[in-house]
Design an enzyme around this catalytic site. Structure first.
Site, PDB file in Angstrom:
ATOM      1  N   SER A 132       0.863  -1.191   0.000  1.00  0.00           N
ATOM      2  CA  SER A 132       0.000   0.000   0.000  1.00  0.00           C
ATOM      3  C   SER A 132       0.888   1.225   0.000  1.00  0.00           C
ATOM      4  CB  SER A 132      -0.889   0.034   1.242  1.00  0.00           C
ATOM      5  OG  SER A 132      -1.500   1.319   1.367  1.00  0.00           O
ATOM      6  N   TYR A 146      -1.794  -0.509  10.393  1.00  0.00           N
ATOM      7  CA  TYR A 146      -1.931  -0.903   8.979  1.00  0.00           C
ATOM      8  C   TYR A 146      -0.685  -0.463   8.198  1.00  0.00           C
ATOM      9  CZ  TYR A 146      -3.846  -1.183   4.209  1.00  0.00           C
ATOM     10  OH  TYR A 146      -4.054  -1.466   2.877  1.00  0.00           O
TER      11      TYR A 146
HETATM   12  P1  NDP Z   1     -11.236  -6.560  -0.085  1.00  0.00           P
HETATM   13  O1  NDP Z   1     -11.536  -6.594   1.370  1.00  0.00           O
HETATM   14  O2  NDP Z   1     -12.219  -5.958  -1.016  1.00  0.00           O
HETATM   15  O3  NDP Z   1     -10.864  -8.030  -0.597  1.00  0.00           O
HETATM   16  C1  NDP Z   1      -9.902  -8.767   0.102  1.00  0.00           C
HETATM   17  C2  NDP Z   1      -9.734 -10.120  -0.541  1.00  0.00           C
HETATM   18  O4  NDP Z   1      -8.764 -10.851   0.212  1.00  0.00           O
HETATM   19  C3  NDP Z   1     -10.999 -10.936  -0.522  1.00  0.00           C
HETATM   20  O5  NDP Z   1     -11.012 -11.800  -1.621  1.00  0.00           O
HETATM   21  C4  NDP Z   1     -10.859 -11.700   0.779  1.00  0.00           C
HETATM   22  O6  NDP Z   1     -11.575 -12.928   0.817  1.00  0.00           O
HETATM   23  C5  NDP Z   1      -9.377 -11.982   0.801  1.00  0.00           C
HETATM   24  N1  NDP Z   1      -8.929 -12.180   2.156  1.00  0.00           N
HETATM   25  C6  NDP Z   1      -8.978 -11.298   3.197  1.00  0.00           C
HETATM   26  N2  NDP Z   1      -8.503 -11.850   4.308  1.00  0.00           N
HETATM   27  C7  NDP Z   1      -8.158 -13.116   3.975  1.00  0.00           C
HETATM   28  C8  NDP Z   1      -7.618 -14.197   4.701  1.00  0.00           C
HETATM   29  N3  NDP Z   1      -7.363 -14.110   6.022  1.00  0.00           N
HETATM   30  N4  NDP Z   1      -7.375 -15.353   4.047  1.00  0.00           N
HETATM   31  C9  NDP Z   1      -7.644 -15.480   2.733  1.00  0.00           C
HETATM   32  N5  NDP Z   1      -8.167 -14.490   2.001  1.00  0.00           N
HETATM   33  C10 NDP Z   1      -8.422 -13.324   2.616  1.00  0.00           C
HETATM   34  O7  NDP Z   1      -9.838  -5.786  -0.172  1.00  0.00           O
HETATM   35  P2  NDP Z   1      -9.148  -4.928  -1.337  1.00  0.00           P
HETATM   36  O8  NDP Z   1      -9.391  -5.516  -2.649  1.00  0.00           O
HETATM   37  O9  NDP Z   1      -9.483  -3.508  -1.113  1.00  0.00           O
HETATM   38  O10 NDP Z   1      -7.611  -5.070  -0.905  1.00  0.00           O
HETATM   39  C11 NDP Z   1      -6.763  -6.061  -1.422  1.00  0.00           C
HETATM   40  C12 NDP Z   1      -5.342  -5.762  -1.001  1.00  0.00           C
HETATM   41  O11 NDP Z   1      -4.973  -4.466  -1.449  1.00  0.00           O
HETATM   42  C13 NDP Z   1      -5.126  -5.763   0.519  1.00  0.00           C
HETATM   43  O12 NDP Z   1      -3.859  -6.317   0.812  1.00  0.00           O
HETATM   44  C14 NDP Z   1      -5.146  -4.288   0.862  1.00  0.00           C
HETATM   45  O13 NDP Z   1      -4.430  -4.003   2.046  1.00  0.00           O
HETATM   46  C15 NDP Z   1      -4.486  -3.709  -0.363  1.00  0.00           C
HETATM   47  N6  NDP Z   1      -4.783  -2.307  -0.603  1.00  0.00           N
HETATM   48  C16 NDP Z   1      -6.069  -1.888  -0.830  1.00  0.00           C
HETATM   49  C17 NDP Z   1      -6.337  -0.565  -1.056  1.00  0.00           C
HETATM   50  C18 NDP Z   1      -7.701  -0.060  -1.316  1.00  0.00           C
HETATM   51  O14 NDP Z   1      -7.895   1.175  -1.315  1.00  0.00           O
HETATM   52  N7  NDP Z   1      -8.695  -0.922  -1.571  1.00  0.00           N
HETATM   53  C19 NDP Z   1      -5.250   0.440  -1.070  1.00  0.00           C
HETATM   54  C20 NDP Z   1      -3.944  -0.112  -0.830  1.00  0.00           C
HETATM   55  C21 NDP Z   1      -3.732  -1.426  -0.609  1.00  0.00           C
HETATM   56  P3  NDP Z   1     -12.910 -13.057   1.729  1.00  0.00           P
HETATM   57  O15 NDP Z   1     -13.855 -12.063   1.169  1.00  0.00           O
HETATM   58  O16 NDP Z   1     -13.338 -14.461   1.589  1.00  0.00           O
HETATM   59  O17 NDP Z   1     -12.476 -12.684   3.120  1.00  0.00           O
END
Ligand code: NDP
Length: 237
Positions: A132, A146
């Protein structure tokens, strides 16, 4: 579209948001894609049906399950560690267990998954973690833990790039800024505040992040390693 036909690709956290966009991108380019999810069965089933990718329920916080999932996929060409969680709030009030769970998913899991993947990864493989821009810049209160998790990935990427470079394996972090997802909706309560930090005042789309992942994973990414690729509309500028 770059050609990933026949490539073995594993995306950790692919049922929603940025991860789902990455599943779509590699599947559309002909890769053999598997992705994990934690609890969103319906979303995972829908992405699997849409793309032909294989959905695997495996919680990244469960180290044994995580390592077994990576090992079972055999010789990977591309590992993308996208799964991450976000805990925001006053550090004096936040629950310590919630912080530790975030550390498990955001730091411990990427490290163990990357190392396990590298044990049997094909030469010229690609390891990509989703960090991030908050690893570089945390411009509002409540995000210390975070930001710490995403900054930790920077050290990991730099070190593992040197550990695996002799096999042509690259290790990089993609550092998105605000990106539309359930975690950070473009119309959410924090959107206007976040746009205030940006040169381009909108959330990114998942497909914009996925395209950068495809570039890093493709042949033109071969000399990019140990790097942070920030894609943030100028949030960190
Ligand atoms: P979402 O919450 O929309 O999606 C997260 C995804 O990761 C889902 O598919 C979820 O599955 C999966 N996931 C979460 N926790 C676990 C776990 N413990 N084990 C397996 N799968 C897991 O998040 P984003 O798409 O927004 O974010 C994705 C990545 O990008 C993250 O690492 C986040 O920190 C990073 N990021 C996001 C930003 C943003 O603005 N959106 C900005 C900067 C970085 P399930 O739904 O089944 O839990």
């Amino acid at each position: 579209m770059r050609d990933f036909a026949g490539k073995n690709v594993l995306i950790l956290g692919g049922s929603q948001g940025i991860g789902a966009a990455i599943v779509r991108r590699f599947s559309a380019a002909g890769a053999s894609v598997a992705f994990t999810y934690a609890g969103s069965h319906d979303a995972a089933d829908a992405i699997a049906a849409e793309t032909g990718a294989k959905a695997i329920q495996a919680n990244s916080a469960d180290r044994q399950a995580l390592i077994a999932t990576v090992a079972e996929r055999g010789a990977l060409d591309v590992l993308v560690v996208n799964a991450g969680t976000l805990v925001l709030g006053n550090p004096l009030d936040l629950d310590a267990d919630d912080i530790d769970r975030m550390i498990d998913v955001n730091i411990r899991a990427p490290y163990h998954a990357a190392v396990e993947a590298a044990r049997r990864m094909n030469d010229d493989g690609r390891i990509i973690v989703i960090g991030s821009v908050n690893g570089d810049r945390m411009p509002f209160a409540g995000g210390a833990a975070y930001a710490m998790t995403k900054a930790a990935l920077q050290g990991m990427v730099r070190g593992l790039a040197r550990d695996f470079g002799d096999r042509g394996i690259t290790v990089n972090s993609i550092q998105p800024g605000p990106t539309d997802s359930d975690m950070n909706p473009a119309e959410g309560p924090m959107a206007a505040m976040m746009h205030g930090f940006m040169a381009i005042k909108r959330h990114a789309r998942g497909d914009e992040i996925a395209e950068l992942a495809a570039y890093l994973a493709g042949p033109h990414g071969a000399m990019i390693t140990g790097s942070m690729q920030t894609i943030d509309g100028g949030f960190g500028a």
